[in-house]
Design a protein around this motif. Structure first.
Motif, PDB file in Angstrom:
ATOM      1  N   VAL A 310      14.041   5.506  11.620  1.00 48.94           N
ATOM      2  CA  VAL A 310      13.155   4.533  12.249  1.00 48.94           C
ATOM      3  C   VAL A 310      13.799   3.153  12.220  1.00 48.94           C
ATOM      4  O   VAL A 310      14.676   2.872  11.400  1.00 48.94           O
ATOM      5  CB  VAL A 310      11.780   4.486  11.542  1.00 48.94           C
ATOM      6  N   ASP A 311      13.370   2.272  13.102  1.00 49.03           N
ATOM      7  CA  ASP A 311      13.887   0.908  13.142  1.00 49.03           C
ATOM      8  C   ASP A 311      13.470   0.143  11.884  1.00 49.03           C
ATOM      9  O   ASP A 311      12.403   0.424  11.302  1.00 49.03           O
ATOM     10  CB  ASP A 311      13.369   0.180  14.382  1.00 49.03           C
ATOM     11  N   PRO A 312      14.264  -0.831  11.455  1.00 51.59           N
ATOM     12  CA  PRO A 312      13.940  -1.586  10.226  1.00 51.59           C
ATOM     13  C   PRO A 312      12.580  -2.254  10.262  1.00 51.59           C
ATOM     14  O   PRO A 312      11.936  -2.399   9.212  1.00 51.59           O
ATOM     15  CB  PRO A 312      15.072  -2.620  10.151  1.00 51.59           C
ATOM     16  N   TRP A 313      12.124  -2.679  11.449  1.00 52.04           N
ATOM     17  CA  TRP A 313      10.845  -3.377  11.495  1.00 52.04           C
ATOM     18  C   TRP A 313       9.685  -2.471  11.108  1.00 52.04           C
ATOM     19  O   TRP A 313       8.636  -2.944  10.668  1.00 52.04           O
ATOM     20  CB  TRP A 313      10.599  -3.958  12.888  1.00 52.04           C
ATOM     21  N   VAL A 314       9.881  -1.160  11.234  1.00 45.50           N
ATOM     22  CA  VAL A 314       8.816  -0.221  10.871  1.00 45.50           C
ATOM     23  C   VAL A 314       8.510  -0.301   9.380  1.00 45.50           C
ATOM     24  O   VAL A 314       7.343  -0.246   8.963  1.00 45.50           O
ATOM     25  CB  VAL A 314       9.198   1.219  11.275  1.00 45.50           C
ATOM     26  N   THR A 315       9.559  -0.441   8.556  1.00 49.36           N
ATOM     27  CA  THR A 315       9.329  -0.531   7.114  1.00 49.36           C
ATOM     28  C   THR A 315       8.592  -1.813   6.750  1.00 49.36           C
ATOM     29  O   THR A 315       7.754  -1.819   5.837  1.00 49.36           O
ATOM     30  CB  THR A 315      10.664  -0.468   6.348  1.00 49.36           C
ATOM     31  N   ASP A 316       8.896  -2.908   7.466  1.00 49.15           N
ATOM     32  CA  ASP A 316       8.171  -4.159   7.219  1.00 49.15           C
ATOM     33  C   ASP A 316       6.698  -4.008   7.566  1.00 49.15           C
ATOM     34  O   ASP A 316       5.815  -4.456   6.817  1.00 49.15           O
ATOM     35  CB  ASP A 316       8.781  -5.295   8.038  1.00 49.15           C
ATOM     36  N   VAL A 317       6.434  -3.385   8.705  1.00 48.21           N
ATOM     37  CA  VAL A 317       5.046  -3.154   9.111  1.00 48.21           C
ATOM     38  C   VAL A 317       4.346  -2.231   8.126  1.00 48.21           C
ATOM     39  O   VAL A 317       3.178  -2.458   7.746  1.00 48.21           O
ATOM     40  CB  VAL A 317       4.996  -2.559  10.534  1.00 48.21           C
ATOM     41  N   PHE A 318       5.063  -1.211   7.659  1.00 50.40           N
ATOM     42  CA  PHE A 318       4.489  -0.264   6.693  1.00 50.40           C
ATOM     43  C   PHE A 318       4.120  -0.966   5.394  1.00 50.40           C
ATOM     44  O   PHE A 318       3.011  -0.794   4.868  1.00 50.40           O
ATOM     45  CB  PHE A 318       5.485   0.865   6.425  1.00 50.40           C
ATOM     46  N   ASN A 319       5.061  -1.775   4.867  1.00 49.78           N
ATOM     47  CA  ASN A 319       4.794  -2.488   3.607  1.00 49.78           C
ATOM     48  C   ASN A 319       3.651  -3.490   3.763  1.00 49.78           C
ATOM     49  O   ASN A 319       2.762  -3.578   2.908  1.00 49.78           O
ATOM     50  CB  ASN A 319       6.050  -3.211   3.136  1.00 49.78           C
ATOM     51  N   GLY A 320       3.676  -4.256   4.869  1.00 46.43           N
ATOM     52  CA  GLY A 320       2.607  -5.233   5.088  1.00 46.43           C
ATOM     53  C   GLY A 320       1.255  -4.571   5.275  1.00 46.43           C
ATOM     54  O   GLY A 320       0.250  -5.015   4.713  1.00 46.43           O
ATOM     55  N   GLY A 321       1.236  -3.498   6.054  1.00 47.07           N
ATOM     56  CA  GLY A 321      -0.024  -2.773   6.249  1.00 47.07           C
ATOM     57  C   GLY A 321      -0.531  -2.160   4.960  1.00 47.07           C
ATOM     58  O   GLY A 321      -1.745  -2.137   4.697  1.00 47.07           O
ATOM     59  N   ALA A 322       0.406  -1.673   4.123  1.00 45.35           N
ATOM     60  CA  ALA A 322       0.001  -1.095   2.837  1.00 45.35           C
ATOM     61  C   ALA A 322      -0.647  -2.140   1.950  1.00 45.35           C
ATOM     62  O   ALA A 322      -1.626  -1.861   1.247  1.00 45.35           O
ATOM     63  CB  ALA A 322       1.209  -0.473   2.140  1.00 45.35           C
ATOM     64  N   VAL A 323      -0.102  -3.363   1.953  1.00 50.21           N
ATOM     65  CA  VAL A 323      -0.688  -4.440   1.148  1.00 50.21           C
ATOM     66  C   VAL A 323      -2.119  -4.727   1.592  1.00 50.21           C
ATOM     67  O   VAL A 323      -3.050  -4.793   0.774  1.00 50.21           O
ATOM     68  CB  VAL A 323       0.160  -5.726   1.251  1.00 50.21           C
ATOM     69  N   VAL A 324      -2.305  -4.869   2.905  1.00 54.01           N
ATOM     70  CA  VAL A 324      -3.636  -5.212   3.430  1.00 54.01           C
ATOM     71  C   VAL A 324      -4.637  -4.109   3.108  1.00 54.01           C
ATOM     72  O   VAL A 324      -5.738  -4.368   2.585  1.00 54.01           O
ATOM     73  CB  VAL A 324      -3.568  -5.460   4.941  1.00 54.01           C
ATOM     74  N   LEU A 325      -4.281  -2.873   3.412  1.00 50.53           N
ATOM     75  CA  LEU A 325      -5.205  -1.762   3.173  1.00 50.53           C
ATOM     76  C   LEU A 325      -5.484  -1.580   1.687  1.00 50.53           C
ATOM     77  O   LEU A 325      -6.629  -1.335   1.287  1.00 50.53           O
ATOM     78  CB  LEU A 325      -4.629  -0.472   3.757  1.00 50.53           C
ATOM     79  N   ALA A 326      -4.443  -1.710   0.858  1.00 54.01           N
ATOM     80  CA  ALA A 326      -4.641  -1.543  -0.579  1.00 54.01           C
ATOM     81  C   ALA A 326      -5.563  -2.617  -1.143  1.00 54.01           C
ATOM     82  O   ALA A 326      -6.437  -2.337  -1.973  1.00 54.01           O
ATOM     83  CB  ALA A 326      -3.292  -1.577  -1.297  1.00 54.01           C
ATOM     84  N   ILE A 327      -5.399  -3.866  -0.686  1.00 52.53           N
ATOM     85  CA  ILE A 327      -6.267  -4.948  -1.159  1.00 52.53           C
ATOM     86  C   ILE A 327      -7.703  -4.716  -0.725  1.00 52.53           C
ATOM     87  O   ILE A 327      -8.647  -4.906  -1.497  1.00 52.53           O
ATOM     88  CB  ILE A 327      -5.752  -6.309  -0.648  1.00 52.53           C
ATOM     89  N   VAL A 328      -7.885  -4.273   0.518  1.00 52.76           N
ATOM     90  CA  VAL A 328      -9.240  -4.022   1.018  1.00 52.76           C
ATOM     91  C   VAL A 328      -9.923  -2.945   0.192  1.00 52.76           C
ATOM     92  O   VAL A 328     -11.062  -3.112  -0.285  1.00 52.76           O
ATOM     93  CB  VAL A 328      -9.197  -3.616   2.505  1.00 52.76           C
ATOM     94  N   PHE A 329      -9.238  -1.816  -0.021  1.00 57.77           N
ATOM     95  CA  PHE A 329      -9.852  -0.710  -0.755  1.00 57.77           C
ATOM     96  C   PHE A 329     -10.105  -1.071  -2.218  1.00 57.77           C
ATOM     97  O   PHE A 329     -11.170  -0.769  -2.764  1.00 57.77           O
ATOM     98  CB  PHE A 329      -8.980   0.543  -0.669  1.00 57.77           C
ATOM     99  N   SER A 330      -9.115  -1.711  -2.867  1.00 52.25           N
ATOM    100  CA  SER A 330      -9.299  -2.057  -4.278  1.00 52.25           C
ATOM    101  C   SER A 330     -10.388  -3.106  -4.448  1.00 52.25           C
ATOM    102  O   SER A 330     -11.144  -3.092  -5.432  1.00 52.25           O
ATOM    103  CB  SER A 330      -7.985  -2.558  -4.880  1.00 52.25           C
ATOM    104  N   ALA A 331     -10.496  -4.034  -3.486  1.00 53.55           N
ATOM    105  CA  ALA A 331     -11.543  -5.055  -3.562  1.00 53.55           C
ATOM    106  C   ALA A 331     -12.922  -4.426  -3.471  1.00 53.55           C
ATOM    107  O   ALA A 331     -13.844  -4.803  -4.200  1.00 53.55           O
ATOM    108  CB  ALA A 331     -11.350  -6.084  -2.451  1.00 53.55           C
ATOM    109  N   GLN A 332     -13.071  -3.458  -2.567  1.00 53.05           N
ATOM    110  CA  GLN A 332     -14.366  -2.809  -2.429  1.00 53.05           C
ATOM    111  C   GLN A 332     -14.727  -1.996  -3.663  1.00 53.05           C
ATOM    112  O   GLN A 332     -15.882  -1.957  -4.088  1.00 53.05           O
ATOM    113  CB  GLN A 332     -14.372  -1.919  -1.179  1.00 53.05           C
ATOM    114  N   LEU A 333     -13.725  -1.353  -4.258  1.00 49.17           N
ATOM    115  CA  LEU A 333     -13.984  -0.594  -5.473  1.00 49.17           C
ATOM    116  C   LEU A 333     -14.372  -1.511  -6.625  1.00 49.17           C
ATOM    117  O   LEU A 333     -15.266  -1.201  -7.410  1.00 49.17           O
ATOM    118  CB  LEU A 333     -12.748   0.230  -5.846  1.00 49.17           C
ATOM    119  N   LYS A 334     -13.696  -2.666  -6.722  1.00 54.26           N
ATOM    120  CA  LYS A 334     -14.052  -3.614  -7.785  1.00 54.26           C
ATOM    121  C   LYS A 334     -15.436  -4.196  -7.544  1.00 54.26           C
ATOM    122  O   LYS A 334     -16.211  -4.380  -8.485  1.00 54.26           O
ATOM    123  CB  LYS A 334     -13.018  -4.736  -7.855  1.00 54.26           C
TER     124      LYS A 334
END
Length: 345
Positions: A310-334
């Motif tokens: 995959v192109d390098p930008w895909v990993t950047d999008v993956f990491n950034g999207g993971a941060v956003v989704l992880a924060i959303v889910f962990s915030a709701q659980l907290k």
């Protein structure tokens, strides 16, 4: 004619008899171990798509080595978060400490133990500075540590002029990424040892329990007599020390002190792992096993995507999207666990 009225009875939850073990509901098990299941599924998917390159000892060893430094950085990020604070200077502190470690060996000609000791002192001082600003001056932790991290980045650039330090390093450190213990990379073994120590401190000591109480409700913790300011300060000091260790390990993993290492993009996977870890194992709480699992899940996904070409930008999008989704889910659980949310004070 008489009418009889009956008072509605509320159903009382059954209390298990002493000594009887209750089986967790499937939903609870899925919530706790969903990421682990997803991790295993991810391995099977990439193994099916790239069996000749993904399912090799060399690939898994590469993942272990590349993620070990980030795992220590994730532990550094997690400590203040347990206390309800945020340290975005961890990456900059890591980068500074890698330069300090390399410079102490290369330019000051110190031995490896003395260079490591000096690096730990620098990392601890940066952590104490962050903690003092946040705990005793009342500055928002994100703003304070962002400012400190920016100053650190400028200082590193001024000192190195953007040139890596690669000469005069201790061979014991410079070759650590190639050495194994019982078939496991030395960097991985060190990281696992630090993870166990961090887990013990957070779950088996009064400091860890008190810091967790501060993160859950600082006002209530203060009313019970806990030294909230002191606990917050110590969490930042611990974060600084772990960032220093990560800096030393980064020198070993890369073979030099690189001034371009350590910015926020560098620790983005570690940041995602901390919040992703709060969605599993002990949902709603920052925890060491979940953080380590989250980081290696992300590292394995990036490795698999790279092998797929995959192109390098895909990993950047993956990491950034993971941060956003992880924060959303962990915030709701907290929020569900505590009734409120105060990340980033």
């Amino acid at each position: 004619m008489t009418t009889s009225s009956t008072t509605p009875q509320t159903e009382t939850p059954a209390i298990p008899a002493p000594g009887r073990r209750t089986t967790p509901a499937p939903g609870v098990l899925l919530e706790r171990f969903g990421l682990l299941i997803l991790f295993v599924a991810l391995i099977f998917v990439f193994a099916a798509l790239r069996p000749e390159t993904f399912m090799t000892a060399a690939n898994f060893r590469s993942i272990a080595i590349s993620q070990s430094v980030l795992a220590v950085a994730a532990l550094a990020l997690m400590l203040p978060l347990v206390g309800g604070r945020f340290d975005v200077s961890v990456g900059a502190n890591l980068g500074l400490c890698s330069i300090v470690c390399a410079a102490l060996m290369s330019r000051a000609e110190l031995s490896l133990p003395l260079a490591v000791l000096g690096t730990l002192m620098v990392g601890g001082v940066i952590g104490a500075l962050n903690g003092a600003i946040v705990a005793y001056l009342g500055v928002n932790s994100i703003i304070a540590t962002l400012g400190v991290g920016t100053v650190i980045g400028g200082a590193v650039t001024a000192y190195t002029q953007g040139v890596p330090i690669s000469t005069g390093l201790s061979p014991a450190l410079a070759t650590i990424s190639t050495r194994l213990i019982a078939g496991l990379p030395v960097l991985l073994v060190i990281m696992l040892a630090l993870a166990v120590v961090t887990w013990f401190v957070l779950t088996q000591t009064p400091f860890g329990r008190h810091l967790t109480a501060v993160g859950s409700n600082a006002a209530a913790a203060r009313l019970t007599g806990l030294g909230v300011n002191r606990l917050v300060l110590l969490s930042f000091v611990g974060s600084g020390l772990l960032a220093a260790v990560a800096g030393v390990l980064q020198v070993g993993a890369q073979g030099n002190g690189d001034p371009t290492i350590g910015g926020l993009p560098f620790i983005l996977p570690a940041l995602a792992a901390v919040f992703l870890g709060a969605t599993n194992w002990h949902p709603g709480t920052y925890n060491v096993p979940g953080t380590i699992l989250g980081l290696f899940f992300l590292g394995t996904a990036i490795s698999g995507l790279s092998l797929l070409g995959v192109d390098p930008w895909v990993t950047d999008v993956f990491n950034g999207g993971a941060v956003v989704l992880a924060i959303v889910f962990s915030a709701q659980l907290k929020r569900r666990r505590t009734g409120f949310l105060d990340i980033g004070n």
